[in-house]
Write a protein that holds these residues in place. Structure first.
Motif, short mmCIF file in Angstrom:
data_model
loop_
_atom_site.label_atom_id
_atom_site.label_comp_id
_atom_site.label_asym_id
_atom_site.label_seq_id
_atom_site.Cartn_x
_atom_site.Cartn_y
_atom_site.Cartn_z
N ALA A 73 9.68 0.64 -8.97
CA ALA A 73 10.63 1.75 -8.91
C ALA A 73 10.47 2.52 -7.61
CB ALA A 73 10.43 2.67 -10.12
N ARG A 74 9.22 2.77 -7.22
CA ARG A 74 9.00 3.51 -5.96
C ARG A 74 9.53 2.72 -4.78
NH1 ARG A 74 9.65 5.81 -2.46
NH2 ARG A 74 8.49 7.41 -1.31
N TYR A 88 0.83 -1.22 0.00
CA TYR A 88 0.00 0.00 0.00
C TYR A 88 0.86 1.26 0.00
CZ TYR A 88 -4.24 -2.75 0.75
OH TYR A 88 -5.28 -3.64 0.61
N SER A 89 2.00 1.21 0.65
CA SER A 89 2.90 2.38 0.65
C SER A 89 3.38 2.68 -0.77
CB SER A 89 4.10 2.13 1.57
OG SER A 89 3.71 2.07 2.91
N ALA A 90 3.74 1.65 -1.51
CA ALA A 90 4.17 1.86 -2.90
C ALA A 90 3.04 2.45 -3.73
CB ALA A 90 4.65 0.55 -3.50
N ILE A 91 1.83 1.96 -3.54
CA ILE A 91 0.69 2.46 -4.31
C ILE A 91 0.42 3.93 -4.00
CG2 ILE A 91 -1.83 2.29 -4.56
CD1 ILE A 91 -1.49 -0.77 -4.16
N TYR A 92 0.36 4.28 -2.73
CA TYR A 92 -0.04 5.64 -2.36
C TYR A 92 1.10 6.65 -2.44
CZ TYR A 92 -4.54 3.78 -0.93
OH TYR A 92 -5.78 3.18 -0.94
N GLN A 93 2.34 6.19 -2.41
CA GLN A 93 3.47 7.12 -2.48
C GLN A 93 4.04 7.25 -3.90
OE1 GLN A 93 6.45 6.55 0.60
NE2 GLN A 93 4.89 5.82 2.03
N ARG A 94 3.55 6.43 -4.81
CA ARG A 94 3.97 6.55 -6.21
C ARG A 94 3.56 7.92 -6.75
NH1 ARG A 94 1.87 7.35 -10.66
NH2 ARG A 94 -0.15 7.38 -9.61
N ARG A 95 4.45 8.52 -7.53
CA ARG A 95 4.15 9.81 -8.15
C ARG A 95 4.61 9.78 -9.61
NH1 ARG A 95 1.27 10.23 -4.52
NH2 ARG A 95 1.25 11.74 -2.81
#
Length: 223
Positions: A143-144, A14-21
């Motif tokens: 990548a994130r 979930y961190s990767a999903i929500y912190q992806r930019r």
């Protein structure tokens, strides 16, 4: 019997999903070749309709080709600005790509001879594009997790990019991916930070049993 991940592993996903930019600002430091290979392997592990795996990745290592890609994007950026009419000036102030700055540039294309694949595409032939999008998302999230930024650039003439990269006529380039180290990740999507558009709300895109036009029209708000 539970098939769920551990709590730490779930949080990491979930961190990767929500912190992806969608990144536009990069440092020039190179990307570790082993990490790049891991990201491409993650892309290749994506789901695809009928297992056709329609993605094709072209790594751009030639600086002259990279510069030519930048020029093609710049041409389309100007045309896009003109098409936006009253928002032209504001659009031209936005940074829309990092091709010249990032550590790696990948061009992603749809494979040739796609019409040979009918499974899952007889009524929805665009599912090949959906499949490639899954592969791109895999790279983005991986990548994130590796601390790298990625930006998806779609402002280009596909025919011009196809010719530049000597791709077959029945292929279609759909993305220029800018990948690399960043000084920091945006706190929120860049277009939101720049006041171009606000993020839509989940409640406006989830419907039940039938289409709700009032929700669909509220999905995005512009300034």
């Amino acid at each position: 019997m539970s098939h769920s991940f551990s709590e730490d592993d779930k949080q990491a996903v979930y961190s990767a999903i929500y912190q992806r930019r969608d990144m536009r600002h990069f440092l020039s430091a190179p990307v570790d070749p082993d990490i790049l290979q891991k990201l491409l392997a993650a892309a290749h592990a994506a789901p695809s309709v009928g297992m056709m795996q329609p993605w094709r990745f072209i790594r751009i290592s030639d600086t002259a080709i990279r510069q030519s890609l930048h020029q093609l994007v710049e041409q389309e950026r100007i045309k896009t600005a003109q098409a936006l009419q009253q928002r032209e000036d504001k659009f031209m102030q936005l940074k829309v790509e990092g091709i010249r700055d990032c550590g790696e540039v990948l061009v992603v294309g749809l494979m040739d001879k796609r019409d040979n694949f009918v499974f899952g595409r007889r009524t929805l032939p665009e599912m090949d594009l959906a499949s490639v999008s899954c592969a791109i998302q895999n790279i983005w999230l991986a990548a994130r997790a590796e601390g790298l930024g990625m930006g998806w650039v779609s402002m280009f003439d596909p025919d011009a990019v196809r010719a530049l990269l000597e791709m077959p006529d029945d292929t279609k380039p759909i993305a220029i991916l800018c990948l690399g180290h960043v000084e920091k990740f945006y706190d929120e999507p860049m277009l939101t930070q720049e006041g171009w558009i606000t993020s839509g709300q989940l409640a406006d895109v989830v419907m039940e049993n039938h289409w709700q036009a009032d929700k669909a029209h509220n999905a995005h708000k512009r300034d």
